[in-house]
Write a protein that holds these residues in place. Sequence first.
Motif, PDB file in Angstrom:
ATOM      1  N   GLU A  38       0.959  -1.242  -0.112  1.00 60.69           N
ATOM      2  CA  GLU A  38      -0.042   0.078   0.020  1.00 60.69           C
ATOM      3  C   GLU A  38       0.786   1.325   0.003  1.00 60.69           C
ATOM      4  O   GLU A  38       0.549   2.165  -0.741  1.00 60.69           O
ATOM      5  CB  GLU A  38      -0.796  -0.123   1.345  1.00 60.69           C
ATOM      6  N   LYS A  39       1.891   1.208   0.723  1.00 63.49           N
ATOM      7  CA  LYS A  39       2.821   2.363   0.969  1.00 63.49           C
ATOM      8  C   LYS A  39       4.182   1.962   0.413  1.00 63.49           C
ATOM      9  O   LYS A  39       4.730   1.236   0.980  1.00 63.49           O
ATOM     10  CB  LYS A  39       2.788   2.923   2.231  1.00 63.49           C
ATOM     11  N   PRO A  40       4.735   2.755  -0.800  1.00 62.24           N
ATOM     12  CA  PRO A  40       5.696   2.297  -1.455  1.00 62.24           C
ATOM     13  C   PRO A  40       7.087   2.942  -0.502  1.00 62.24           C
ATOM     14  O   PRO A  40       8.081   2.260  -0.761  1.00 62.24           O
ATOM     15  CB  PRO A  40       5.778   2.848  -2.693  1.00 62.24           C
ATOM     16  N   LYS A  41       6.955   3.919   0.079  1.00 63.12           N
ATOM     17  CA  LYS A  41       8.097   4.368   0.947  1.00 63.12           C
ATOM     18  C   LYS A  41       8.232   3.679   2.164  1.00 63.12           C
ATOM     19  O   LYS A  41       7.388   3.075   2.615  1.00 63.12           O
ATOM     20  CB  LYS A  41       7.883   5.878   1.065  1.00 63.12           C
ATOM     21  N   LEU A  42       9.719   3.805   2.458  1.00 60.74           N
ATOM     22  CA  LEU A  42       9.854   3.346   3.932  1.00 60.74           C
ATOM     23  C   LEU A  42       9.356   4.229   5.107  1.00 60.74           C
ATOM     24  O   LEU A  42       9.389   5.525   4.900  1.00 60.74           O
ATOM     25  CB  LEU A  42      11.401   3.594   4.085  1.00 60.74           C
ATOM     26  N   LYS A  43       8.569   3.597   6.073  1.00 67.68           N
ATOM     27  CA  LYS A  43       8.149   4.444   7.022  1.00 67.68           C
ATOM     28  C   LYS A  43       8.989   5.280   7.892  1.00 67.68           C
ATOM     29  O   LYS A  43      10.108   4.738   8.048  1.00 67.68           O
ATOM     30  CB  LYS A  43       6.994   3.674   7.581  1.00 67.68           C
ATOM     31  N   TYR A  44       8.523   6.085   8.500  1.00 68.82           N
ATOM     32  CA  TYR A  44       9.426   6.831   9.601  1.00 68.82           C
ATOM     33  C   TYR A  44       9.318   6.089  10.745  1.00 68.82           C
ATOM     34  O   TYR A  44       8.675   5.454  11.366  1.00 68.82           O
ATOM     35  CB  TYR A  44       8.762   8.287  10.123  1.00 68.82           C
ATOM     36  N   ILE A  45      10.422   6.050  11.407  1.00 71.32           N
ATOM     37  CA  ILE A  45      10.919   5.078  12.579  1.00 71.32           C
ATOM     38  C   ILE A  45      11.062   6.107  13.889  1.00 71.32           C
ATOM     39  O   ILE A  45      11.834   6.926  13.789  1.00 71.32           O
ATOM     40  CB  ILE A  45      12.278   4.343  12.263  1.00 71.32           C
ATOM     41  N   ASP A  46      10.354   5.493  14.916  1.00 71.34           N
ATOM     42  CA  ASP A  46      10.441   6.574  15.951  1.00 71.34           C
ATOM     43  C   ASP A  46      11.751   6.178  16.746  1.00 71.34           C
ATOM     44  O   ASP A  46      12.548   5.359  16.706  1.00 71.34           O
ATOM     45  CB  ASP A  46       9.297   5.902  17.043  1.00 71.34           C
ATOM     46  N   LYS A  47      12.306   7.426  17.206  1.00 69.74           N
ATOM     47  CA  LYS A  47      13.706   7.353  18.063  1.00 69.74           C
ATOM     48  C   LYS A  47      13.552   6.708  19.186  1.00 69.74           C
ATOM     49  O   LYS A  47      14.349   6.048  19.620  1.00 69.74           O
ATOM     50  CB  LYS A  47      13.824   8.970  17.978  1.00 69.74           C
ATOM     51  N   VAL A  48      12.701   6.861  19.994  1.00 73.44           N
ATOM     52  CA  VAL A  48      12.276   6.092  21.198  1.00 73.44           C
ATOM     53  C   VAL A  48      11.149   5.215  21.351  1.00 73.44           C
ATOM     54  O   VAL A  48      10.003   5.694  20.749  1.00 73.44           O
ATOM     55  CB  VAL A  48      12.243   7.216  22.421  1.00 73.44           C
ATOM     56  N   PRO A  49      11.154   4.107  21.721  1.00 75.19           N
ATOM     57  CA  PRO A  49      10.071   3.157  21.777  1.00 75.19           C
ATOM     58  C   PRO A  49       8.941   3.848  22.602  1.00 75.19           C
ATOM     59  O   PRO A  49       8.952   4.386  23.470  1.00 75.19           O
ATOM     60  CB  PRO A  49      10.419   1.822  22.396  1.00 75.19           C
ATOM     61  N   GLN A  50       7.563   3.498  21.794  1.00 84.13           N
ATOM     62  CA  GLN A  50       6.577   4.290  22.740  1.00 84.13           C
ATOM     63  C   GLN A  50       6.093   3.171  23.698  1.00 84.13           C
ATOM     64  O   GLN A  50       5.588   2.103  23.665  1.00 84.13           O
ATOM     65  CB  GLN A  50       5.402   4.290  21.566  1.00 84.13           C
ATOM     66  N   LEU A  51       6.070   3.678  25.206  1.00 81.05           N
ATOM     67  CA  LEU A  51       5.811   2.836  26.235  1.00 81.05           C
ATOM     68  C   LEU A  51       4.589   3.374  26.875  1.00 81.05           C
ATOM     69  O   LEU A  51       4.266   4.717  26.707  1.00 81.05           O
ATOM     70  CB  LEU A  51       6.707   2.490  27.251  1.00 81.05           C
ATOM     71  N   PRO A  52       3.768   2.740  27.733  1.00 86.86           N
ATOM     72  CA  PRO A  52       2.388   3.334  28.216  1.00 86.86           C
ATOM     73  C   PRO A  52       2.997   4.271  29.319  1.00 86.86           C
ATOM     74  O   PRO A  52       4.177   4.214  29.755  1.00 86.86           O
ATOM     75  CB  PRO A  52       2.040   1.970  29.077  1.00 86.86           C
ATOM     76  N   ALA A  53       2.093   4.933  29.597  1.00 82.31           N
ATOM     77  CA  ALA A  53       2.499   6.415  30.520  1.00 82.31           C
ATOM     78  C   ALA A  53       2.831   5.909  31.932  1.00 82.31           C
ATOM     79  O   ALA A  53       3.871   6.579  32.553  1.00 82.31           O
ATOM     80  CB  ALA A  53       1.241   7.329  30.505  1.00 82.31           C
ATOM     81  N   ALA A  54       2.497   4.813  32.514  1.00 82.15           N
ATOM     82  CA  ALA A  54       2.708   4.382  33.758  1.00 82.15           C
ATOM     83  C   ALA A  54       3.939   3.657  33.948  1.00 82.15           C
ATOM     84  O   ALA A  54       4.257   3.270  35.089  1.00 82.15           O
ATOM     85  CB  ALA A  54       1.269   3.637  34.259  1.00 82.15           C
ATOM     86  N   ILE A  55       4.507   3.168  32.675  1.00 74.39           N
ATOM     87  CA  ILE A  55       5.836   2.507  32.939  1.00 74.39           C
ATOM     88  C   ILE A  55       7.081   3.110  32.681  1.00 74.39           C
ATOM     89  O   ILE A  55       7.111   3.994  31.746  1.00 74.39           O
ATOM     90  CB  ILE A  55       5.679   1.145  31.716  1.00 74.39           C
ATOM     91  N   LYS A  56       7.998   2.906  33.557  1.00 74.01           N
ATOM     92  CA  LYS A  56       9.288   3.712  33.419  1.00 74.01           C
ATOM     93  C   LYS A  56       9.897   2.958  32.334  1.00 74.01           C
ATOM     94  O   LYS A  56      10.150   1.705  32.470  1.00 74.01           O
ATOM     95  CB  LYS A  56      10.047   3.545  34.887  1.00 74.01           C
ATOM     96  N   PRO A  57      10.681   3.742  31.674  1.00 77.72           N
ATOM     97  CA  PRO A  57      11.749   2.755  30.765  1.00 77.72           C
ATOM     98  C   PRO A  57      12.682   2.074  31.376  1.00 77.72           C
ATOM     99  O   PRO A  57      13.503   2.397  32.229  1.00 77.72           O
ATOM    100  CB  PRO A  57      12.402   4.056  29.697  1.00 77.72           C
ATOM    101  N   PRO A  58      12.629   0.696  31.130  1.00 82.96           N
ATOM    102  CA  PRO A  58      13.608  -0.457  31.572  1.00 82.96           C
ATOM    103  C   PRO A  58      14.916  -0.060  31.045  1.00 82.96           C
ATOM    104  O   PRO A  58      15.148   0.182  29.827  1.00 82.96           O
ATOM    105  CB  PRO A  58      13.000  -1.785  31.361  1.00 82.96           C
ATOM    106  N   LYS A  59      15.900  -0.541  31.919  1.00 80.91           N
ATOM    107  CA  LYS A  59      17.448  -0.437  31.496  1.00 80.91           C
ATOM    108  C   LYS A  59      17.657  -2.036  31.287  1.00 80.91           C
ATOM    109  O   LYS A  59      17.151  -2.858  31.749  1.00 80.91           O
ATOM    110  CB  LYS A  59      18.420   0.234  32.362  1.00 80.91           C
TER     111      LYS A  59
END
Length: 237
Positions: A38-59
Amino acid sequence: MNTQKLLNLRVPVVSLVQKCGLKHYQAPPKYDHVEFPEKPKLKYIDKVPQLPAAIKPPKMQKNLKLMRGPEPVHNFLLHKQYGIMALCGGRIKWGHFEMMRLTVGRKMDLNRMFAVWRIDSPWQPITKKGQGQRMGGGKGAIDHYVTPVKAGRIILEIGGKCEFAEVKKFLDDISNKLPFRATAVSQQMLDEMNAREQWQEENNQNPYTMKYVIQNNMGGCRKWLKPIDLKYFGKYT
């Protein structure tokens, strides 16, 4: 002037049939089997993974096994045309994703080509402490995210109504800018590589292969080999 006089004068006789003969050109390839997304172009990639608001980014730990060894799953071309393959393990940052997306978007003909990602967006956190800080004090803060890849992993694919010669130049340009060794490949090249590797394994006349030497501990080589060499027998570093 008759033929005998021409032969005496040594003048070459050229036949019109030889000079104006028909040429047989090869038929152009057919692309009836190519399916466009459907989309011939490469889609934009997020710089940071999207996590739920209540979850702290794990190390995470470094976990180098995510880059070592061969890729067991994504080592083939889905669309059976062209792509970029990693020749060794490494990590891809968000900047490399943008470099690939922008380069392919500029060089690719959208009317008859398409491109798809074959790797995930950056998900592994890399921590870093500020400059000048002393040792200790716990693990540092997350600096950026990366995507680890193994040898043989297909990074992106390009297909459509095109030939390998049209896309090879900018695919090689992208491969040279990646932080690890990579190369542009086609389905024909992958088939030839697999066939050559299988032929070499079946027709090898030297019994002292790396696998035989390591398994039999010849020359006490296990004293200085790494655990990764005992698993892959020196094939992947």
